[in-house]
Motif scaffolding. Structure first.
Motif, short mmCIF file in Angstrom:
data_model
loop_
_atom_site.label_atom_id
_atom_site.label_comp_id
_atom_site.label_asym_id
_atom_site.label_seq_id
_atom_site.Cartn_x
_atom_site.Cartn_y
_atom_site.Cartn_z
N ARG A 63 1.03 -1.18 -0.01
CA ARG A 63 -0.08 0.12 0.00
C ARG A 63 0.65 1.21 0.14
NH1 ARG A 63 -3.19 -3.24 -1.28
NH2 ARG A 63 -5.22 -3.64 -0.31
N PHE A 64 1.42 1.69 -1.07
CA PHE A 64 2.33 3.01 -1.42
C PHE A 64 1.25 4.00 -1.39
CE2 PHE A 64 4.56 -0.37 -2.92
CZ PHE A 64 6.21 -0.08 -2.39
N LYS A 65 1.79 5.08 -0.61
CA LYS A 65 1.25 6.52 -0.58
C LYS A 65 1.86 7.45 -1.36
CE LYS A 65 -2.08 4.88 2.02
NZ LYS A 65 -3.59 4.52 1.26
N ALA A 66 1.40 8.77 -1.55
CA ALA A 66 2.14 9.76 -2.60
C ALA A 66 3.57 9.97 -1.78
CB ALA A 66 1.13 10.74 -2.97
N PHE A 67 3.37 10.24 -0.61
CA PHE A 67 4.63 10.72 0.34
C PHE A 67 5.45 9.65 0.62
CE2 PHE A 67 1.36 14.12 2.47
CZ PHE A 67 1.61 14.83 1.40
N LEU A 186 1.40 15.08 -7.20
CA LEU A 186 1.49 14.36 -5.94
C LEU A 186 0.05 14.37 -5.16
CD1 LEU A 186 4.13 13.12 -4.82
CD2 LEU A 186 4.54 14.81 -6.58
N ASP A 187 -0.41 15.62 -5.36
CA ASP A 187 -1.88 15.94 -4.54
C ASP A 187 -2.84 14.89 -5.30
OD1 ASP A 187 -3.31 16.78 -2.90
OD2 ASP A 187 -4.43 18.22 -4.37
N TYR A 188 -2.75 14.71 -6.70
CA TYR A 188 -3.70 13.66 -7.36
C TYR A 188 -3.79 12.38 -6.73
CZ TYR A 188 -5.45 10.75 -11.28
OH TYR A 188 -5.99 9.74 -11.83
N TRP A 189 -2.44 11.91 -6.56
CA TRP A 189 -2.10 10.48 -5.95
C TRP A 189 -2.64 10.32 -4.68
CZ3 TRP A 189 3.13 9.93 -8.54
CH2 TRP A 189 3.15 9.33 -9.81
N LEU A 190 -2.76 11.48 -3.87
CA LEU A 190 -3.25 11.32 -2.39
C LEU A 190 -4.51 10.73 -2.22
CD1 LEU A 190 -1.91 14.54 -0.69
CD2 LEU A 190 -1.07 12.44 -0.33
N ARG A 191 -5.45 11.26 -3.27
CA ARG A 191 -6.82 10.49 -3.68
C ARG A 191 -6.73 9.37 -4.31
NH1 ARG A 191 -11.56 14.90 -4.76
NH2 ARG A 191 -10.64 15.79 -2.66
N GLN A 192 -5.97 9.48 -5.41
CA GLN A 192 -6.29 8.32 -6.42
C GLN A 192 -4.91 7.44 -5.97
OE1 GLN A 192 -8.59 7.83 -8.41
NE2 GLN A 192 -9.43 9.68 -8.20
N SER A 193 -4.86 6.84 -4.65
CA SER A 193 -3.82 6.00 -4.36
C SER A 193 -3.72 4.62 -4.99
CB SER A 193 -3.72 5.86 -2.84
OG SER A 193 -5.01 5.29 -2.42
N ASN A 194 -4.76 4.06 -5.73
CA ASN A 194 -4.78 2.98 -6.31
C ASN A 194 -3.87 2.88 -7.61
OD1 ASN A 194 -6.58 1.71 -4.67
ND2 ASN A 194 -8.46 2.48 -5.94
N ASP A 195 -3.60 4.10 -8.02
CA ASP A 195 -2.32 3.98 -9.11
C ASP A 195 -1.02 3.57 -8.33
OD1 ASP A 195 -4.29 5.09 -10.98
OD2 ASP A 195 -3.52 7.12 -10.85
N LEU A 196 -1.04 3.94 -7.36
CA LEU A 196 0.20 3.38 -6.55
C LEU A 196 0.13 2.02 -6.01
CD1 LEU A 196 1.26 6.79 -4.89
CD2 LEU A 196 2.17 6.02 -6.94
#
Length: 761
Positions: A63-67, A186-196
């Motif tokens: 479970r990766f996150k943007a940060f 980065l802000d986009y990935w905070l909500r769309q974390s499924n991309d990571l």
């Protein structure tokens, strides 16, 4: 006729893990011990990030996150986001820009975090490592595997990501406040974390370019554009990873556990038993409550079932006892009392009960009534046993040849005695016992803030996680891991000295921002009070105090160099004079400095480490370079010894005690004239304080006072009592001045612990 077969030693182990571009870990390599590795270090040094990185890349459900993406890579990702924001049509429909997207994919993947795993494998491990071997003539040696986070692995995937981002950004790109989601990629990935999430790709590495075969430091090898990935399932078969997070929520379940309702939350250990029973004992879950007329039958079935559960779990429970429980005053026996009518046979707060006395039949206590230390120990131990059982479960296929178990701060709520034996005993709990599994490797990785746990074993197993500040404009703070087993080189005697000293002192040096070495008890008691009163910024830092005399401080020089934290060494000059004794031998006698000839410095730290001054008188007027030492890698150490005291006509003391007295003559004289409000007469001071007041009053000449002080301090004077007396006066807010030679050193340390603009400690 029977034949004896010797156990087969493990043919493979995880030798090192190198994490790159993950949070603050720009390029951080962790070498692992064959059995147990213990990570230590100050707060915010990167220990948790290391564990999280290993877990994220090797877990079956990452479970990766943007940060998690390194801060140093954010500008590059934001620049890509700006390019994508300018798209006017879906790039998948325009094949003419393929070359441009090829460059963008290369730049995009270059920003992604990755982990390199390096295994030491013998020839017998071929079947396990075959998918990762790069040579057709492999006969054992290092095997390298890279795991990289890839939200997009192909041009088509990258174009799809770019268009999704463009579509999300377009409605808010013209807003003036600039705070509507998404602000950037980065802000986009905070909500769309499924991309990571779950986008880890595995590659082979060239062992010739790995850490085992090359110099240190070495360059992290770059993947060639045509490098083909390896199926992730091969890695899952090679290594299993389990993780136990720090227990930070113990005790919160007590109120809920008091409830006897069906849905009551089970205790910590009960939860582990429930999970174990479901996974490994095939315990069923009845769907409904049994009819009332079957109560008698249920009672018997329940008793039989409880006994079955007990016998099934007994071998695992015996493993738990190796950590020292039960003790004389601990619960002596664990019983199981299930309730068949519940949805889950063990999922209630009283499934596990404790008997304080084996002879007592009905005196049973629920789990939450036992101390947190016992609950945590039982839970921790049983989780380790469960990991071992899960690894060997036949339904999961052949067990992975390498098993890495990570413990994050296991010392929570554990007694000191348990912390001291935990590393060795915990490793035993994850090791398979049967001879048929002797070829399996089990490795334990522990992060800790406990000096008791850290010093329970040899320095060879300690890894010091060290913060690195910015190395220049545009760089980011990072982390490196230091193998303390290499700190003393081949000097085994010094390493043994350091290990034994740390075991006795239980110093927190390995977790501090800075270190202060002091000469004796008086300095150890009083310098922290001087810091609290006169050095407010320094008092807010984590400073470790080591009470180690000048005869031994230099022996820790290699350790100071490896830790890399600012260090102050406050020591005595120890002036000595060569004198011929009555037997005609030349001996060095401790003397005062005043009017003496042929003086030598008797302090081994000053003569063998720094500043090594040839003439004793030079210690009285040191140059700036005499007071500060720096290692080749930039570690700075400030030395401090007694200097002439301006308040006493520049007389030169030779110990902390006489320096303190000479620096506070006005205060001592004022105490001698203090009036007792009850009697109206001069207040009588007794004990150590009274002797010093009288000494100061009787010797107005500073030279004579210094001689008298030296005689007193080397006679029947109790230095411990002196320290306690001044300690009491400081706590009473008496205006006692810190000797200048110490104050100057503490000022230096405070300056070096004050962050520069834009830098964090």
């Amino acid at each position: 006729m029977s034949t004896h077969t010797s156990p087969v030693s493990p043919s493979i182990r995880l030798a090192s893990v190198e994490v790159s571009k993950f949070r603050r870990l720009a390029q951080t390599r962790l070498d692992l011990d064959e059995a147990t590795t213990i990570m230590v270090g100050a707060n915010n040094s990167g220990k948790t990030s290391l564990l999280t990185a290993i877990r994220n890349f090797l877990d079956e459900s990452p479970r990766f996150k943007a940060f998690d993406i390194s801060l140093s890579q954010w500008p590059k990702l934001r620049e890509l986001g700006r390019l994508w924001e300018a798209l006017t049509e879906d790039p998948a429909t325009d094949s003419s820009t393929r070359d441009k997207w090829d460059d963008q994919l290369r730049d995009f993947l270059a920003t992604m975090p990755f982990v390199d795993l390096w295994f030491d494998a013998k020839e017998g491990a071929y079947n396990h490592v075959a998918p990762f071997i790069t040579s057709l003539k492999w006969s054992g040696g290092p095997v390298g595997i890279r795991l990289r986070l890839e939200p997009a692995s192909t041009i088509d995937e990258l174009q799809s990501l770019a268009w999704r981002y463009r579509e999300a950004r377009a409605p808010v790109s013209k807003l003036k406040d600039g705070h509507a989601w998404p602000i950037d990629l980065l802000d986009y990935w905070l909500r769309q974390s499924n991309d990571l999430a779950r986008r880890v790709v595995v590659y082979r590495l060239d062992p010739a370019k790995g850490p085992q075969g090359g110099a240190t430091p070495y360059e992290v090898q770059a993947l060639q554009p045509d490098t083909e990935p390896v199926d992730l399932k091969h890695l899952r078969r090679l290594i299993r990873v389990d993780f136990i997070a720090a227990q930070r929520g113990l005790g919160v379940e007590e109120d809920e556990a008091r409830s006897e309702s069906v849905g009551a939350r089970p205790g910590l250990f009960t939860g582990q038993l429930l999970k174990f029973a479901r996974q490994h004992l095939n315990v069923g879950t009845p769907g409904t409550r049994q009819p009332e007329e079957l109560a008698t039958a249920i009672a018997k079935a329940q008793a039989d079932f409880d006994d079955t559960i007990y016998r099934a779990l007994k071998p695992s429970m015996e493993d738990v006892e190796v950590l020292g429980y039960p003790g004389l005053y601990d619960p002596q026996e664990i019983l199981f009392r299930t309730r068949i009518q519940t949805a889950d046979l063990l999922a209630h707060g009283t499934a596990v009960q404790y008997r304080l006395d084996k002879k007592a039949v009905d005196e049973l206590l629920p789990e939450h009534s036992i101390g947190l230390g016992y609950q945590n120990l039982q839970s921790l131990s049983f989780q380790l046993v469960s990991f071992r059982t899960a690894r060997l479960n036949p339904s999961q296929g052949a067990p992975a040849p390498v098993h890495l178990v990570m413990l994050e701060e296991p010392e929570a709520h554990l007694h000191v005695q348990v912390q001291r034996i935990l590393p060795q005993k915990a490793h035993g709990l994850i090791c398979p016992k049967a001879a048929e599994h002797s070829n399996l490797r089990s490795q334990l990785l522990i992060s800790t803030h406990s000096s008791h746990l850290a010093h329970a074993d040899s320095f060879a197993r300690l890894r010091y996680v060290r913060r690195l500040s910015k190395q220049g404009e545009g760089t980011m703070p990072s982390t490196e891991v230091v193998n303390l087993g290499d700190a003393f080189g081949n000097d085994t005697e010094t390493q043994i000295f350091a290990e034994r000293y740390f075991q006795v002192q239980h110093t927190d040096l390995l977790f501090a921002d800075a270190a202060v070495f002091v000469e004796g008890t008086a300095e150890r008691m009083l310098i922290p009070l001087f810091i609290e009163r006169y050095f407010k910024k320094l008092s807010q830092r984590y400073v470790s105090f080591l009470d180690i005399g000048g005869s031994h401080a230099h022996r820790l020089q290699p350790l100071v160099e490896r830790l890399g934290i600012p260090t102050v060494i406050i020591t005595d000059l120890d002036p000595v004079q060569p004198t011929e004794n009555e037997k005609g031998r030349t001996v060095k006698v401790a003397v005062h400095i005043e009017d003496q000839e042929d003086l030598e410095c008797g302090n081994a730290t000053l003569t063998s480490w720094h500043p090594k001054l040839a003439e004793f008188q030079a210690y009285g007027t040191p140059k700036p370079e005499d007071l500060q030492w720096a290692s080749p890698n930039g570690v700075k150490v400030r030395f401090a010894w007694q200097l002439p005291v301006a308040e006493a006509s520049n007389r030169w003391p030779s110990s902390f005690e006489d320096s303190l007295v000479l620096s506070n003559l006005i205060w001592f004289k004022a105490l001698g004239k203090e009036i007792d409000p009850k009697t109206g007469k001069e207040k009588e001071h007794i004990g150590t304080l009274g002797r010093l007041i009288s000494l100061v009053a009787d010797h107005p000449d500073h030279a004579e006072l210094l001689k008298a002080l030296h005689k007193l301090l080397h006679g029947s004077f109790n230095k411990g009592d002196f320290a306690a007396t001044i300690f009491e006066q400081l706590n009473a807010n008496q205006p006692i001045t810190c000797p200048a030679y110490i104050a100057d050193a503490l000022t230096w340390l405070q300056t070096h612990l004050t962050p520069t603009s834009g830098e964090t400690m």
